[in-house]
Write a protein that holds these residues in place. Structure first.
Motif, PDB file in Angstrom:
ATOM      1  N   TRP A   6     -27.002 -27.336 -20.599  1.00 55.72           N
ATOM      2  CA  TRP A   6     -27.002 -26.589 -21.865  1.00 55.72           C
ATOM      3  C   TRP A   6     -25.727 -26.983 -22.557  1.00 55.72           C
ATOM      4  CZ3 TRP A   6     -31.106 -25.038 -24.060  1.00 55.72           C
ATOM      5  CH2 TRP A   6     -31.045 -24.335 -25.128  1.00 55.72           C
ATOM      6  N   PRO A   7     -25.605 -28.187 -22.884  1.00 53.50           N
ATOM      7  CA  PRO A   7     -24.237 -28.672 -23.612  1.00 53.50           C
ATOM      8  C   PRO A   7     -23.445 -27.910 -24.398  1.00 53.50           C
ATOM      9  CG  PRO A   7     -25.860 -30.497 -23.505  1.00 53.50           C
ATOM     10  CD  PRO A   7     -26.475 -29.175 -23.160  1.00 53.50           C
ATOM     11  N   LEU A   8     -24.200 -26.937 -25.173  1.00 56.82           N
ATOM     12  CA  LEU A   8     -23.594 -26.035 -26.017  1.00 56.82           C
ATOM     13  C   LEU A   8     -22.429 -25.114 -25.328  1.00 56.82           C
ATOM     14  CD1 LEU A   8     -26.730 -24.948 -27.910  1.00 56.82           C
ATOM     15  CD2 LEU A   8     -24.624 -25.941 -28.992  1.00 56.82           C
ATOM     16  N   TYR A   9     -22.708 -24.958 -24.312  1.00 59.16           N
ATOM     17  CA  TYR A   9     -21.545 -24.336 -23.543  1.00 59.16           C
ATOM     18  C   TYR A   9     -20.304 -25.057 -23.435  1.00 59.16           C
ATOM     19  CZ  TYR A   9     -24.642 -20.858 -21.138  1.00 59.16           C
ATOM     20  OH  TYR A   9     -25.290 -19.720 -21.029  1.00 59.16           O
ATOM     21  N   ARG A  10     -20.098 -26.263 -23.673  1.00 58.93           N
ATOM     22  CA  ARG A  10     -19.081 -27.065 -23.915  1.00 58.93           C
ATOM     23  C   ARG A  10     -18.364 -26.905 -25.216  1.00 58.93           C
ATOM     24  NH1 ARG A  10     -21.689 -31.494 -20.960  1.00 58.93           N
ATOM     25  NH2 ARG A  10     -21.305 -31.256 -18.909  1.00 58.93           N
ATOM     26  N   LEU A  11     -19.293 -26.486 -26.202  1.00 57.12           N
ATOM     27  CA  LEU A  11     -18.572 -26.485 -27.745  1.00 57.12           C
ATOM     28  C   LEU A  11     -17.592 -25.341 -27.874  1.00 57.12           C
ATOM     29  CD1 LEU A  11     -19.193 -27.438 -30.696  1.00 57.12           C
ATOM     30  CD2 LEU A  11     -20.981 -25.509 -30.754  1.00 57.12           C
ATOM     31  N   ARG A  12     -16.480 -26.009 -28.551  1.00 53.33           N
ATOM     32  CA  ARG A  12     -15.506 -24.945 -28.671  1.00 53.33           C
ATOM     33  C   ARG A  12     -14.977 -25.127 -30.268  1.00 53.33           C
ATOM     34  NH1 ARG A  12     -16.563 -24.146 -24.451  1.00 53.33           N
ATOM     35  NH2 ARG A  12     -15.267 -23.582 -22.396  1.00 53.33           N
ATOM     36  N   ILE A  13     -14.771 -24.006 -30.991  1.00 51.35           N
ATOM     37  CA  ILE A  13     -14.184 -24.088 -32.154  1.00 51.35           C
ATOM     38  C   ILE A  13     -12.894 -23.348 -31.951  1.00 51.35           C
ATOM     39  CG2 ILE A  13     -14.596 -23.555 -34.706  1.00 51.35           C
ATOM     40  CD1 ILE A  13     -17.651 -23.122 -33.575  1.00 51.35           C
ATOM     41  N   THR A  14     -11.901 -24.031 -32.406  1.00 55.65           N
ATOM     42  CA  THR A  14     -10.280 -23.261 -32.099  1.00 55.65           C
ATOM     43  C   THR A  14      -9.644 -23.068 -33.539  1.00 55.65           C
ATOM     44  OG1 THR A  14      -9.415 -25.349 -31.819  1.00 55.65           O
ATOM     45  CG2 THR A  14     -10.121 -23.969 -29.950  1.00 55.65           C
ATOM     46  N   THR A  15      -8.892 -22.187 -33.782  1.00 53.49           N
ATOM     47  CA  THR A  15      -8.086 -21.824 -35.076  1.00 53.49           C
ATOM     48  C   THR A  15      -6.732 -21.688 -34.298  1.00 53.49           C
ATOM     49  OG1 THR A  15      -8.225 -19.363 -35.063  1.00 53.49           O
ATOM     50  CG2 THR A  15     -10.217 -20.882 -36.314  1.00 53.49           C
ATOM     51  N   ALA A 129     -14.142 -18.162 -41.019  1.00 56.67           N
ATOM     52  CA  ALA A 129     -13.897 -19.762 -41.208  1.00 56.67           C
ATOM     53  C   ALA A 129     -13.950 -20.818 -40.241  1.00 56.67           C
ATOM     54  CB  ALA A 129     -12.113 -19.616 -41.614  1.00 56.67           C
ATOM     55  N   ALA A 130     -13.811 -20.157 -39.045  1.00 63.71           N
ATOM     56  CA  ALA A 130     -14.107 -21.238 -38.016  1.00 63.71           C
ATOM     57  C   ALA A 130     -15.527 -21.775 -38.108  1.00 63.71           C
ATOM     58  CB  ALA A 130     -13.739 -20.508 -36.557  1.00 63.71           C
ATOM     59  N   VAL A 131     -16.532 -20.676 -37.796  1.00 60.06           N
ATOM     60  CA  VAL A 131     -17.941 -21.152 -38.305  1.00 60.06           C
ATOM     61  C   VAL A 131     -18.402 -21.845 -39.135  1.00 60.06           C
ATOM     62  CG1 VAL A 131     -19.058 -19.134 -39.007  1.00 60.06           C
ATOM     63  CG2 VAL A 131     -20.177 -20.240 -36.945  1.00 60.06           C
ATOM     64  N   LEU A 132     -17.838 -21.691 -40.341  1.00 60.51           N
ATOM     65  CA  LEU A 132     -18.103 -22.160 -41.597  1.00 60.51           C
ATOM     66  C   LEU A 132     -17.549 -23.670 -41.533  1.00 60.51           C
ATOM     67  CD1 LEU A 132     -17.089 -19.735 -44.306  1.00 60.51           C
ATOM     68  CD2 LEU A 132     -19.401 -20.260 -44.015  1.00 60.51           C
ATOM     69  N   HIS A 133     -16.458 -23.869 -40.920  1.00 61.51           N
ATOM     70  CA  HIS A 133     -16.063 -25.407 -40.612  1.00 61.51           C
ATOM     71  C   HIS A 133     -17.096 -26.091 -39.911  1.00 61.51           C
ATOM     72  CE1 HIS A 133     -12.700 -28.463 -40.555  1.00 61.51           C
ATOM     73  NE2 HIS A 133     -13.362 -28.627 -39.332  1.00 61.51           N
ATOM     74  N   LEU A 134     -17.737 -25.532 -38.853  1.00 58.78           N
ATOM     75  CA  LEU A 134     -18.675 -26.074 -37.615  1.00 58.78           C
ATOM     76  C   LEU A 134     -19.795 -26.166 -38.935  1.00 58.78           C
ATOM     77  CD1 LEU A 134     -19.956 -26.723 -35.344  1.00 58.78           C
ATOM     78  CD2 LEU A 134     -20.680 -24.474 -35.075  1.00 58.78           C
ATOM     79  N   ALA A 135     -20.357 -25.554 -39.575  1.00 58.43           N
ATOM     80  CA  ALA A 135     -21.568 -25.707 -40.527  1.00 58.43           C
ATOM     81  C   ALA A 135     -21.350 -26.732 -41.563  1.00 58.43           C
ATOM     82  CB  ALA A 135     -21.736 -24.499 -41.278  1.00 58.43           C
ATOM     83  N   PHE A 136     -20.089 -26.694 -42.133  1.00 55.34           N
ATOM     84  CA  PHE A 136     -19.894 -27.907 -43.413  1.00 55.34           C
ATOM     85  C   PHE A 136     -19.540 -29.205 -42.807  1.00 55.34           C
ATOM     86  CE2 PHE A 136     -19.903 -23.910 -45.863  1.00 55.34           C
ATOM     87  CZ  PHE A 136     -21.005 -24.334 -46.839  1.00 55.34           C
ATOM     88  N   GLU A 137     -18.352 -28.924 -42.065  1.00 57.73           N
ATOM     89  CA  GLU A 137     -17.741 -30.468 -41.665  1.00 57.73           C
ATOM     90  C   GLU A 137     -18.460 -30.879 -40.343  1.00 57.73           C
ATOM     91  OE1 GLU A 137     -14.741 -33.393 -41.645  1.00 57.73           O
ATOM     92  OE2 GLU A 137     -15.274 -31.688 -43.198  1.00 57.73           O
ATOM     93  N   GLY A 138     -18.756 -29.882 -39.345  1.00 52.52           N
ATOM     94  CA  GLY A 138     -19.321 -30.488 -38.372  1.00 52.52           C
ATOM     95  C   GLY A 138     -20.835 -30.825 -38.317  1.00 52.52           C
ATOM     96  N   LEU A 139     -21.836 -29.960 -38.963  1.00 53.33           N
ATOM     97  CA  LEU A 139     -23.166 -30.247 -38.858  1.00 53.33           C
ATOM     98  C   LEU A 139     -23.576 -30.512 -40.318  1.00 53.33           C
ATOM     99  CD1 LEU A 139     -24.288 -27.010 -36.920  1.00 53.33           C
ATOM    100  CD2 LEU A 139     -23.903 -29.159 -36.095  1.00 53.33           C
ATOM    101  N   GLY A 140     -22.790 -30.894 -41.397  1.00 55.57           N
ATOM    102  CA  GLY A 140     -23.142 -30.997 -42.549  1.00 55.57           C
ATOM    103  C   GLY A 140     -23.875 -30.429 -43.531  1.00 55.57           C
ATOM    104  N   SER A 203     -16.247 -31.144 -28.508  1.00 55.82           N
ATOM    105  CA  SER A 203     -17.441 -31.204 -27.855  1.00 55.82           C
ATOM    106  C   SER A 203     -18.644 -31.203 -28.578  1.00 55.82           C
ATOM    107  CB  SER A 203     -17.395 -30.632 -26.491  1.00 55.82           C
ATOM    108  OG  SER A 203     -16.179 -30.760 -25.799  1.00 55.82           O
ATOM    109  N   LEU A 204     -18.677 -31.410 -29.958  1.00 54.50           N
ATOM    110  CA  LEU A 204     -19.903 -31.248 -30.655  1.00 54.50           C
ATOM    111  C   LEU A 204     -20.974 -32.437 -30.480  1.00 54.50           C
ATOM    112  CD1 LEU A 204     -21.621 -29.998 -32.893  1.00 54.50           C
ATOM    113  CD2 LEU A 204     -20.106 -31.109 -34.664  1.00 54.50           C
ATOM    114  N   GLU A 205     -20.471 -33.687 -30.492  1.00 56.15           N
ATOM    115  CA  GLU A 205     -21.332 -34.626 -30.074  1.00 56.15           C
ATOM    116  C   GLU A 205     -22.573 -34.653 -29.419  1.00 56.15           C
ATOM    117  OE1 GLU A 205     -21.765 -36.921 -32.277  1.00 56.15           O
ATOM    118  OE2 GLU A 205     -19.961 -36.247 -33.433  1.00 56.15           O
TER     119      GLU A 205
END
Length: 212
Positions: A6-15, A129-140, A203-205
């Motif tokens: 489950w690669p999502l376990y590697r995903l990290r979002i940091t501030t 703010a962290a999860v918004l960055h994931l949504a907009f910048e990371g996932l488009g 580790s989003l890719e």
């Protein structure tokens, strides 16, 4: 093992202060303990689903089950990413990002809670703010929605600081009481104009196919 399957376990979002990541069993247990200790003033229910209106033990167990359930029920067409929020290594709350048919709509929704002991330090704004960055910048994403009770000024202030605009009212019944919910919407331009928190995604890719 978990990250390989489950690669999502590697995903990290940091501030600057926070790390958001999918909790393994140990972190899920810590998250349950934070929930059991309380997440809001008991005099006012801030959630449309009153999941906190149970004993501390049941609240912790429900939190643990929720995290496991999001993994068990995950589909690229309908998903909830339920992240543990850590401040200086300590679990302080949970931040969710969810969507249905994201590949088509490019719209997601946020939800969160913060342990009562950690209120008042700006962590709610930073983790959103962290999860918004994931949504907009990371996932488009094109837009992200949220909602809060009209008598929940703390949550509404967080949304306002991050650039959300009012998107109408919804009337709902919570514990047999009439409540009014403020819908909120954030588009890409407003998100970009209100960015103040530095955020990094790691580790989003390997996870992209999970989001559809």
């Amino acid at each position: 093992m978990e990250a390989r399957i489950w690669p999502l376990y590697r995903l990290r979002i940091t501030t600057p202060r926070l790390e958001l990541r999918l909790p393994d069993l140990n972190l899920a247990g810590e998250l349950a303990e934070v929930a059991a200790a309380g997440v809001h003033d008991e005099a006012r229910m801030p959630f449309t689903v009153p999941w906190t209106d149970v004993s501390p033990e049941e609240r912790g167990r429900g939190t643990f089950q929720h995290v496991l359930g999001t993994i068990a029920n995950w589909r690229p067409q309908e998903w909830t990413l339920s992240l543990a929020v850590l401040c200086l290594g300590q679990v302080v709350g949970r931040q969710d990002l969810s969507a249905t048919d994201f590949a088509v709509t490019q719209e997601a929704e946020t939800g969160s809670w913060l342990g009562l002991a950690h209120h008042g330090h700006g962590l709610g704004t930073e983790m959103r703010a962290a999860v918004l960055h994931l949504a907009f910048e990371g996932l488009g994403a094109r837009s992200v929605t949220s909602a809060a009770m009209t008598d929940n000024p703390a949550s509404l202030r967080v949304s306002e600081k991050l650039g959300y605009r009012a998107d109408g009212l919804t009337v709902t019944s919570v514990q047999g009481t009439y409540r009014t919910l403020q819908r909120l919407r954030l588009d890409r331009a407003d998100w970009a104009a209100h960015r103040t928190v530095p955020v990094d995604i790691h580790s989003l890719e390997p996870c992209r196919s999970f989001f559809g």
